[in-house]
Motif scaffolding. Structure first.
Motif, short mmCIF file in Angstrom:
data_model
loop_
_atom_site.label_atom_id
_atom_site.label_comp_id
_atom_site.label_asym_id
_atom_site.label_seq_id
_atom_site.Cartn_x
_atom_site.Cartn_y
_atom_site.Cartn_z
N VAL A 1 0.83 -1.21 0.00
CA VAL A 1 0.00 0.00 0.00
C VAL A 1 0.87 1.26 0.00
O VAL A 1 0.51 2.27 -0.59
CB VAL A 1 -1.01 -0.02 1.18
CG1 VAL A 1 -0.33 0.08 2.51
CG2 VAL A 1 -2.06 1.05 1.01
N TRP A 2 2.03 1.23 0.64
CA TRP A 2 2.94 2.38 0.62
C TRP A 2 3.42 2.64 -0.80
O TRP A 2 3.43 3.78 -1.26
CB TRP A 2 4.13 2.13 1.55
CG TRP A 2 5.01 3.32 1.74
CD1 TRP A 2 4.91 4.27 2.72
CD2 TRP A 2 6.13 3.71 0.93
NE1 TRP A 2 5.89 5.21 2.56
CE2 TRP A 2 6.66 4.90 1.47
CE3 TRP A 2 6.73 3.17 -0.21
CZ2 TRP A 2 7.76 5.55 0.92
CZ3 TRP A 2 7.82 3.83 -0.76
CH2 TRP A 2 8.33 4.99 -0.20
N TRP A 3 3.80 1.59 -1.51
CA TRP A 3 4.26 1.75 -2.89
C TRP A 3 3.13 2.27 -3.77
O TRP A 3 3.35 3.02 -4.71
CB TRP A 3 4.78 0.42 -3.44
CG TRP A 3 6.06 -0.02 -2.82
CD1 TRP A 3 6.22 -1.05 -1.93
CD2 TRP A 3 7.37 0.53 -3.02
NE1 TRP A 3 7.55 -1.16 -1.57
CE2 TRP A 3 8.28 -0.21 -2.24
CE3 TRP A 3 7.87 1.57 -3.80
CZ2 TRP A 3 9.64 0.06 -2.19
CZ3 TRP A 3 9.23 1.84 -3.76
CH2 TRP A 3 10.11 1.09 -2.97
N LYS A 4 1.90 1.87 -3.47
CA LYS A 4 0.76 2.29 -4.29
C LYS A 4 0.30 3.71 -3.98
O LYS A 4 -0.05 4.46 -4.88
CB LYS A 4 -0.42 1.34 -4.10
CG LYS A 4 -0.20 -0.04 -4.70
CD LYS A 4 -1.44 -0.88 -4.64
CE LYS A 4 -2.48 -0.47 -5.60
NZ LYS A 4 -2.14 -0.38 -7.00
N LEU B 1 8.63 1.64 -11.39
CA LEU B 1 9.30 0.76 -10.44
C LEU B 1 9.84 -0.48 -11.14
O LEU B 1 9.29 -0.90 -12.15
CB LEU B 1 8.33 0.32 -9.34
CG LEU B 1 7.90 1.40 -8.36
CD1 LEU B 1 6.77 0.88 -7.47
CD2 LEU B 1 9.07 1.85 -7.52
N PRO B 2 10.89 -1.09 -10.58
CA PRO B 2 11.41 -2.33 -11.16
C PRO B 2 10.59 -3.56 -10.75
O PRO B 2 11.05 -4.68 -10.86
CB PRO B 2 12.84 -2.40 -10.61
CG PRO B 2 12.77 -1.68 -9.32
CD PRO B 2 11.74 -0.59 -9.51
N PHE B 3 9.39 -3.34 -10.25
CA PHE B 3 8.50 -4.43 -9.87
C PHE B 3 7.06 -3.95 -10.03
O PHE B 3 6.80 -2.76 -10.14
CB PHE B 3 8.76 -4.92 -8.44
CG PHE B 3 8.80 -3.83 -7.40
CD1 PHE B 3 7.63 -3.37 -6.81
CD2 PHE B 3 10.01 -3.28 -6.99
CE1 PHE B 3 7.66 -2.37 -5.86
CE2 PHE B 3 10.05 -2.28 -6.04
CZ PHE B 3 8.88 -1.83 -5.47
N GLU B 4 6.14 -4.89 -10.00
CA GLU B 4 4.71 -4.61 -10.19
C GLU B 4 4.09 -4.14 -8.88
O GLU B 4 4.24 -4.80 -7.86
CB GLU B 4 4.01 -5.87 -10.69
CG GLU B 4 2.54 -5.72 -10.95
CD GLU B 4 2.24 -4.83 -12.13
OE1 GLU B 4 1.25 -4.07 -12.06
OE2 GLU B 4 3.00 -4.87 -13.12
N ASP C 1 11.71 -8.67 -4.03
CA ASP C 1 12.86 -8.97 -3.19
C ASP C 1 13.21 -7.72 -2.36
O ASP C 1 13.16 -6.59 -2.86
CB ASP C 1 14.02 -9.36 -4.11
CG ASP C 1 15.29 -9.58 -3.34
OD1 ASP C 1 16.13 -8.67 -3.34
OD2 ASP C 1 15.44 -10.66 -2.75
N GLY C 2 13.58 -7.96 -1.10
CA GLY C 2 13.93 -6.86 -0.21
C GLY C 2 15.07 -6.01 -0.75
O GLY C 2 15.08 -4.79 -0.59
N GLY C 3 16.04 -6.65 -1.41
CA GLY C 3 17.16 -5.90 -1.98
C GLY C 3 16.71 -4.96 -3.08
O GLY C 3 17.21 -3.83 -3.19
N VAL C 4 15.76 -5.39 -3.89
CA VAL C 4 15.24 -4.54 -4.98
C VAL C 4 14.51 -3.35 -4.37
O VAL C 4 14.69 -2.21 -4.81
CB VAL C 4 14.31 -5.35 -5.91
CG1 VAL C 4 13.62 -4.44 -6.91
CG2 VAL C 4 15.08 -6.44 -6.62
N GLN C 5 13.70 -3.60 -3.36
CA GLN C 5 13.00 -2.51 -2.70
C GLN C 5 13.99 -1.52 -2.08
O GLN C 5 13.87 -0.30 -2.24
CB GLN C 5 12.06 -3.04 -1.62
CG GLN C 5 10.84 -3.75 -2.14
CD GLN C 5 9.85 -4.00 -1.04
OE1 GLN C 5 9.45 -3.09 -0.32
NE2 GLN C 5 9.43 -5.26 -0.89
N GLN C 6 14.98 -2.06 -1.39
CA GLN C 6 15.96 -1.21 -0.72
C GLN C 6 16.74 -0.35 -1.72
O GLN C 6 16.92 0.84 -1.51
CB GLN C 6 16.92 -2.07 0.10
CG GLN C 6 17.80 -1.27 1.01
CD GLN C 6 18.57 -2.15 1.97
OE1 GLN C 6 18.93 -3.27 1.65
NE2 GLN C 6 18.80 -1.64 3.16
#
Length: 117
Positions: A66-69, A78-81, A97-102
């Protein structure tokens, strides 16, 4: 058939804000997801600080769906959906993946920022 009381519904909504699928039958889960999707904006507005306080303790360097949205700028790819509200709870394999988010948070200078808005 179980009748959902307000506290039960709030608990389930809070779990969904934390990307966790509430327990129950598939029918109950579908109902909760539908309700959650209809009210996610106001749920976040009213509970975002509490969600983020719990989130950063358990999952530092990441954010709930929800934060990303609702908080991360929608015009930045973003590099993810991002997915539909509740998707990460329903399908944990969608969680980036946590690394991608970070790395994404670091790229935009948001790693240490946990604001809800």
């Amino acid at each position: 058939m179980q009748i959902l009381t307000a506290p039960d519904l709030f608990h389930a909504e809070f779990q969904l804000l934390l990307d966790s699928m509430p327990a129950g039958t598939p029918l109950r889960q579908r109902f909760l997801l539908k309700h959650y999707r209809q009210h996610v904006d106001s749920l976040w507005q009213n509970n975002g600080e509490e969600v983020m306080a719990a989130w950063v303790v358990n999952s530092p360097g990441t954010r709930p769906q929800v934060w990303w949205k609702l908080v991360f700028p929608a015009d930045i790819e973003l590099p993810f959906e991002r997915g539909v509200a509740g998707a990460w709870a329903k399908w944990p394999g969608m969680v980036p993946d946590g690394g991608v988010q970070q790395r994404t948070l670091m790229q935009y200078g948001l790693l240490d920022w946990v604001g809800r808005h």
